[in-house]
Scaffold this active site. Structure first.
Site, PDB file in Angstrom:
ATOM      1  N   ARG A   1     -15.609   7.843  13.569  1.00 12.84           N
ATOM      2  CA  ARG A   1     -14.404   8.658  13.440  1.00 12.84           C
ATOM      3  C   ARG A   1     -14.763  10.134  13.291  1.00 12.84           C
ATOM      4  O   ARG A   1     -15.719  10.477  12.606  1.00 12.84           O
ATOM      5  CB  ARG A   1     -13.657   8.193  12.198  1.00 12.84           C
ATOM      6  CG  ARG A   1     -12.706   9.173  11.608  1.00 12.84           C
ATOM      7  CD  ARG A   1     -12.144   8.662  10.308  1.00 12.84           C
ATOM      8  NE  ARG A   1     -12.965   9.003   9.177  1.00 12.84           N
ATOM      9  CZ  ARG A   1     -12.733  10.052   8.369  1.00 12.84           C
ATOM     10  NH1 ARG A   1     -11.718  10.855   8.594  1.00 12.84           N
ATOM     11  NH2 ARG A   1     -13.505  10.293   7.336  1.00 12.84           N
TER      12      ARG A   1
ATOM     13  N   GLU B   1     -17.103  17.924   4.254  1.00 11.13           N
ATOM     14  CA  GLU B   1     -17.723  18.574   5.398  1.00 11.13           C
ATOM     15  C   GLU B   1     -17.353  20.057   5.455  1.00 11.13           C
ATOM     16  O   GLU B   1     -18.060  20.873   6.049  1.00 11.13           O
ATOM     17  CB  GLU B   1     -17.188  17.862   6.640  1.00 11.13           C
ATOM     18  CG  GLU B   1     -17.810  18.269   7.907  1.00 11.13           C
ATOM     19  CD  GLU B   1     -17.387  17.315   9.016  1.00 11.13           C
ATOM     20  OE1 GLU B   1     -17.328  16.102   8.787  1.00 11.13           O
ATOM     21  OE2 GLU B   1     -17.114  17.814  10.104  1.00 11.13           O
TER      22      GLU B   1
ATOM     23  N   GLN C   1     -18.652   4.304   8.663  1.00 10.54           N
ATOM     24  CA  GLN C   1     -19.167   5.668   8.717  1.00 10.54           C
ATOM     25  C   GLN C   1     -19.810   6.054   7.386  1.00 10.54           C
ATOM     26  O   GLN C   1     -19.201   5.880   6.329  1.00 10.54           O
ATOM     27  CB  GLN C   1     -18.027   6.636   9.005  1.00 10.54           C
ATOM     28  CG  GLN C   1     -18.486   8.080   9.032  1.00 10.54           C
ATOM     29  CD  GLN C   1     -17.348   8.995   9.452  1.00 10.54           C
ATOM     30  OE1 GLN C   1     -16.530   9.402   8.626  1.00 10.54           O
ATOM     31  NE2 GLN C   1     -17.264   9.275  10.721  1.00 10.54           N
TER      32      GLN C   1
ATOM     33  N   GLY D   1       0.830  -1.206   0.000  1.00 11.87           N
ATOM     34  CA  GLY D   1       0.000   0.000   0.000  1.00 11.87           C
ATOM     35  C   GLY D   1       0.856   1.244   0.000  1.00 11.87           C
ATOM     36  O   GLY D   1       1.838   1.340   0.744  1.00 11.87           O
TER      37      GLY D   1
ATOM     38  N   ALA E   1      -0.556   5.956   4.805  1.00  7.95           N
ATOM     39  CA  ALA E   1      -0.032   5.052   5.826  1.00  7.95           C
ATOM     40  C   ALA E   1       1.224   4.331   5.337  1.00  7.95           C
ATOM     41  O   ALA E   1       2.261   4.329   6.016  1.00  7.95           O
ATOM     42  CB  ALA E   1      -1.099   4.046   6.238  1.00  7.95           C
TER      43      ALA E   1
ATOM     44  N   ARG F   1     -20.859  12.875  12.362  1.00 11.27           N
ATOM     45  CA  ARG F   1     -21.388  12.418  11.071  1.00 11.27           C
ATOM     46  C   ARG F   1     -22.536  11.433  11.203  1.00 11.27           C
ATOM     47  O   ARG F   1     -23.463  11.455  10.392  1.00 11.27           O
ATOM     48  CB  ARG F   1     -20.260  11.772  10.272  1.00 11.27           C
ATOM     49  CG  ARG F   1     -19.295  12.816   9.821  1.00 11.27           C
ATOM     50  CD  ARG F   1     -18.110  12.239   9.117  1.00 11.27           C
ATOM     51  NE  ARG F   1     -17.278  13.360   8.698  1.00 11.27           N
ATOM     52  CZ  ARG F   1     -16.098  13.237   8.137  1.00 11.27           C
ATOM     53  NH1 ARG F   1     -15.584  12.042   7.922  1.00 11.27           N
ATOM     54  NH2 ARG F   1     -15.414  14.287   7.785  1.00 11.27           N
TER      55      ARG F   1
ATOM     56  N   PHE G   1     -14.292  21.468  12.064  1.00 12.88           N
ATOM     57  CA  PHE G   1     -14.718  20.180  11.534  1.00 12.88           C
ATOM     58  C   PHE G   1     -15.660  19.561  12.556  1.00 12.88           C
ATOM     59  O   PHE G   1     -15.475  19.761  13.758  1.00 12.88           O
ATOM     60  CB  PHE G   1     -13.486  19.280  11.350  1.00 12.88           C
ATOM     61  CG  PHE G   1     -13.218  18.919   9.926  1.00 12.88           C
ATOM     62  CD1 PHE G   1     -13.255  19.871   8.928  1.00 12.88           C
ATOM     63  CD2 PHE G   1     -12.920  17.603   9.585  1.00 12.88           C
ATOM     64  CE1 PHE G   1     -13.003  19.525   7.615  1.00 12.88           C
ATOM     65  CE2 PHE G   1     -12.674  17.250   8.280  1.00 12.88           C
ATOM     66  CZ  PHE G   1     -12.713  18.210   7.287  1.00 12.88           C
TER      67      PHE G   1
ATOM     68  N   GLY H   1      -0.529   4.594   0.112  1.00  7.69           N
ATOM     69  CA  GLY H   1      -1.246   5.795   0.520  1.00  7.69           C
ATOM     70  C   GLY H   1      -0.504   6.455   1.671  1.00  7.69           C
ATOM     71  O   GLY H   1       0.690   6.184   1.892  1.00  7.69           O
TER      72      GLY H   1
ATOM     73  N   ASP I   1      -8.856  -5.179   0.509  1.00  9.42           N
ATOM     74  CA  ASP I   1      -7.980  -6.332   0.226  1.00  9.42           C
ATOM     75  C   ASP I   1      -7.195  -6.789   1.453  1.00  9.42           C
ATOM     76  O   ASP I   1      -7.151  -7.982   1.766  1.00  9.42           O
ATOM     77  CB  ASP I   1      -6.975  -5.992  -0.889  1.00  9.42           C
ATOM     78  CG  ASP I   1      -7.640  -5.754  -2.231  1.00  9.42           C
ATOM     79  OD1 ASP I   1      -8.883  -5.730  -2.285  1.00  9.42           O
ATOM     80  OD2 ASP I   1      -6.913  -5.588  -3.225  1.00  9.42           O
TER      81      ASP I   1
ATOM     82  N   HIS J   1     -18.310   5.882   3.705  1.00 11.48           N
ATOM     83  CA  HIS J   1     -17.145   6.746   3.629  1.00 11.48           C
ATOM     84  C   HIS J   1     -15.905   6.173   4.294  1.00 11.48           C
ATOM     85  O   HIS J   1     -14.810   6.288   3.780  1.00 11.48           O
ATOM     86  CB  HIS J   1     -17.509   8.081   4.270  1.00 11.48           C
ATOM     87  CG  HIS J   1     -16.457   9.128   4.159  1.00 11.48           C
ATOM     88  ND1 HIS J   1     -15.863   9.443   2.962  1.00 11.48           N
ATOM     89  CD2 HIS J   1     -15.889   9.933   5.083  1.00 11.48           C
ATOM     90  CE1 HIS J   1     -14.971  10.400   3.154  1.00 11.48           C
ATOM     91  NE2 HIS J   1     -14.960  10.704   4.433  1.00 11.48           N
TER      92      HIS J   1
ATOM     93  N   LEU K   1     -18.059  12.434  -2.607  1.00 14.39           N
ATOM     94  CA  LEU K   1     -18.107  13.212  -1.376  1.00 14.39           C
ATOM     95  C   LEU K   1     -18.102  14.713  -1.628  1.00 14.39           C
ATOM     96  O   LEU K   1     -17.304  15.210  -2.413  1.00 14.39           O
ATOM     97  CB  LEU K   1     -16.869  12.865  -0.553  1.00 14.39           C
ATOM     98  CG  LEU K   1     -16.845  13.537   0.803  1.00 14.39           C
ATOM     99  CD1 LEU K   1     -17.654  12.728   1.777  1.00 14.39           C
ATOM    100  CD2 LEU K   1     -15.425  13.671   1.289  1.00 14.39           C
TER     101      LEU K   1
END
Ligand code: FAD
Length: 620
Positions: free
Chosen positions: A417, A269, A254, A16, A20, A300, A132, A18, A235, A373, A266
């Site tokens: 979250r 927010e 969520q 991965g 992370a 949310r 937020f 991204g 995955d 989401h 999306l």
């Protein structure tokens, strides 16, 4: 060009690319231990495998912000952030992990800035911050500006920055390789490597590794209406299940309240933070009724459920593109936001509305509905990033196996979250996992310690065995339907994913009960899973065969759906994002506990780590 040690052994494989995965890779390469190894002339062997070109990872779609109590625009404290995170998660949060999240958030954001993230600025040059949902000052007293942002493209900024830093640091990538198997040793206690399919060459590799980190993102594609990109098929979570591991709190998904009808895309927010208001068919700004005080910026789940309640009460609206269609949307009214300001701070939101709905948010109300989401649950990890099993009494770490980001569950998000906390989770705990990895690598680098005779090129080697089985699977899939007259012969993974998404949406989206879960479980067992098993590719070439990878992805979704339904069924309460209409109350006596669910099994329950904040009643 193939990665350098592909037939050999890696110190670490990161699956991965991204926020992370890239944060972890950077943390490894920047660690003092690895610098010391390099000074001694030892080069650690680290490989990042990604089924996408890294810059296409979903992190790049994050719009609104990353949370940190920098206090740049108004007073803020990490303890308030900590409190909001625990409360927002409806007390299903491990408080030791959430305290770390809040405490190290400012450092994480400042490090991103130093790496090159072009955050929006205040007039005097500090990182700008916006409101937020659910983020407050003084333990819930009033909303606070805590989300650092880069217009409405913060994820794009972060992803590009981390990737550039990784390229600069010499990280080795295997791009558009699809990991198909996570392999543990025979007793399941230690990681052995992964099997990966090179989609360009159509070749399957046995990748041996002392350490593996899964950073494969979320699973929004389980639902028909989702803000997630096509690749988010869970995955890593499914690979963990197949390897016999559990998922934690996987029943918590969520739903973001403002998905653009009927695409699910999306609308951040930030649109409401900047003054957008939700209205029902009567034009009423209804959130004030459901969440006095927080109104449109309530958590949310509260906003998503309120939208559903308005729709159920007959006050929903139809998508103007389909005026005779279902009245399953409400309006997002952004007309009160100054047009220039909207262009400056919400360019992405306005462009999406113009492009995909053909409406102008400066003048028109926009139809929105809740969209899947974020996956709060995932592969269970400790705060050091190490994956563990729960046996009903205690945690048992799986040696050398790590996870980070949305596919993992360190349990900072609990049952729901807060906005801005997931980029933070991915960057912070990704970095943390990278540091732990660096320690393990430095203890016994492959290049010095050599390759364990029992781990490679052995007839019983588990990675070679798994790769051989995968090659057989691929041959069978590419051989096409056994019988062209078979009524299933023209079935395909895309149609199956759409059907599965509709079933899951019907059963679990925003609210559920025992009959809705049971119906979906029956359909999964009797229809969807057998279809998944019968799928075959319609094109026999192994190279660039997207149907092949789509078959694996939909099979992952099917596996995940089974576990998500089982965990949802077992939790007889409503908490955070899980709203069971047949058990409407939160039940701390029985369910202040994490569900730990392996494939085909009933969940085990793991107590929540409460440190200094006993659960409170919900108050919004
Ligand atoms: C539209 C949208 C807006 C968002 N906005 C915000 C926001 O404003 N603030 C916030 O905090 N969070 C936001 N989020 C959530 C946040 O962006 C994600 O939780 C976070 O970016 C996840 O990062 P990740 O590294 O875990 O996964 P991802 O960025 O999804 O990366 C997953 C990686 O895994 C790889 N991969 C997956 N499966 C395989 C496989 N089988 N083999 C090989 N590689 C594989 C992919 O190629 C990819 O590189 C948003 C999410 C969405 C969808």
């Amino acid at each position: 060009m193939s990665p350098k040690h592909i037939e050999d052994m890696y110190d670490a494989v990161i699956v991965g690319a991204g926020a992370a995965g890239l944060s972890a890779a950077l943390a490894v390469l920047r660690s003092a231990q690895i610098a010391r190894l390099r000074d001694e002339g030892v080069d650690p062997r680290i490989l990042v495998i990604s089924k996408l070109q890294p810059l296409r990872s979903h992190t790049g779609s994050a719009e609104g912000g990353i949370a940190a109590s920098l206090g740049n625009v108004e007073q803020d404290e990490w303890r308030w952030h900590y409190y909001d995170t625990v409360k927002g998660g409806d007390w299903l949060v491990d408080q030791d992990a959430a305290a770390l999240l809040a405490q190290y958030a400012p450092e994480t954001v400042i490090n991103l800035e130093r790496d090159g993230v072009a955050f929006s600025r205040t007039g005097d040059g500090h990182i700008a911050q916006r409101r937020f949902g659910g983020h407050t000052r003084d333990f819930g007293a009033e909303p606070v500006r805590r989300a650092a942002y880069a217009a409405d493209r913060v994820g794009h900024q972060i992803l590009h920055t981390l990737w550039q830093q990784c390229v600069g640091a010499g990280v080795e990538f295997a791009e558009e390789w699809h990991v198909t198997d996570l392999v543990l040793d025979s007793d399941g206690e230690r990681v052995a490597g992964v099997v990966a399919f090179d989609t360009h060459k159509g070749v399957t590799h046995a990748v041996h590794a002392r350490n593996v980190l899964l950073a494969t993102g979320g699973a929004g594609r389980l639902f028909h209406t989702t803000s997630n990109s096509w690749d988010l098929t869970g995955d890593g979570m499914a690979l963990a299940l197949t390897a016999g591991l559990q998922l934690e709190d996987i029943e918590f998904v969520q739903f973001h309240p403002t998905g653009l009808a009927h695409t699910g895309i999306l609308l951040s927010e930030a649109a409401r933070a900047e003054g957008g208001v939700l209205r029902n068919a009567d034009g009423e700004a209804f959130m004030e009724r459901y969440a006095p005080g927080h109104a449109d910026l309530a958590a949310r789940d509260v906003v998503s459920r309120s939208i559903r309640a308005e729709i159920d009460a007959g006050r929903g609206v139809a998508d103007p593109k389909d005026p005779d269609g279902p009245r399953d949307c409400v309006w997002l009214d952004m007309t009160g936001i100054d047009a220039d300001h909207m262009e400056a701070v919400l360019p992405q939101v306005s462009e999406t509305i113009r492009k995909y709905a053909g409406l102008d948010p400066v003048h028109d109300w926009v139809p929105v509905k809740p969209t899947a989401h974020y996956t709060m649950g995932g592969i269970p990890i400790g705060t050091d990033g190490v994956v563990y099993r729960w046996d009903g009494e205690e945690r048992h770490p799986v040696e050398g196996l790590f996870a980070a980001g949305e596919c993992s569950c360190v349990s900072v998000h609990g049952a729901n979250r807060l906005g801005g906390n997931s980029l933070l989770d991915a960057c912070l705990f990704g970095t943390q996992a990278g540091r732990t990895l660096a320690d393990r690598i430095a203890d016994a680098p492959v290049a010095v310690a050599g390759i364990d005779a029992d781990m490679t090129s052995d007839a019983d080697d588990p990675v070679d065995t798994a790769a051989a089985a995968r090659r057989d699977d691929i041959a069978a899939l590419l051989a096409g339907p056994a019988d062209a007259d078979d009524p299933d012969a023209d079935d395909n993974p895309y149609r199956l994913a759409a059907d599965l998404g509709a079933v899951m949406e019907q059963a679990l989206a925003v609210r559920c009960d025992a009959p809705s879960i049971a119906r979906a479980a029956d359909e999964l067992r009797d229809e969807l899973r057998p279809r998944a098993e019968r799928l075959r590719a319609h094109e026999s070439a192994p190279t660039f065969n997207q149907e092949l990878t789509a078959i694996w992805e939909v099979r992952h979704l099917v596996d995940l759906a089974g576990v998500m339904l089982a965990a949802s069924d077992a939790r007889h309460e409503s908490r955070g994002s899980l709203c069971r209409t047949d058990f409407p109350e939160r039940d701390d006596e029985r369910f202040l506990a994490h569900s730990m669910t392996a494939a085909g099994e009933e969940p085990l329950w793991q107590p929540v780590h409460i440190v200094d904040m006993p659960p409170q009643e919900r108050s919004y």
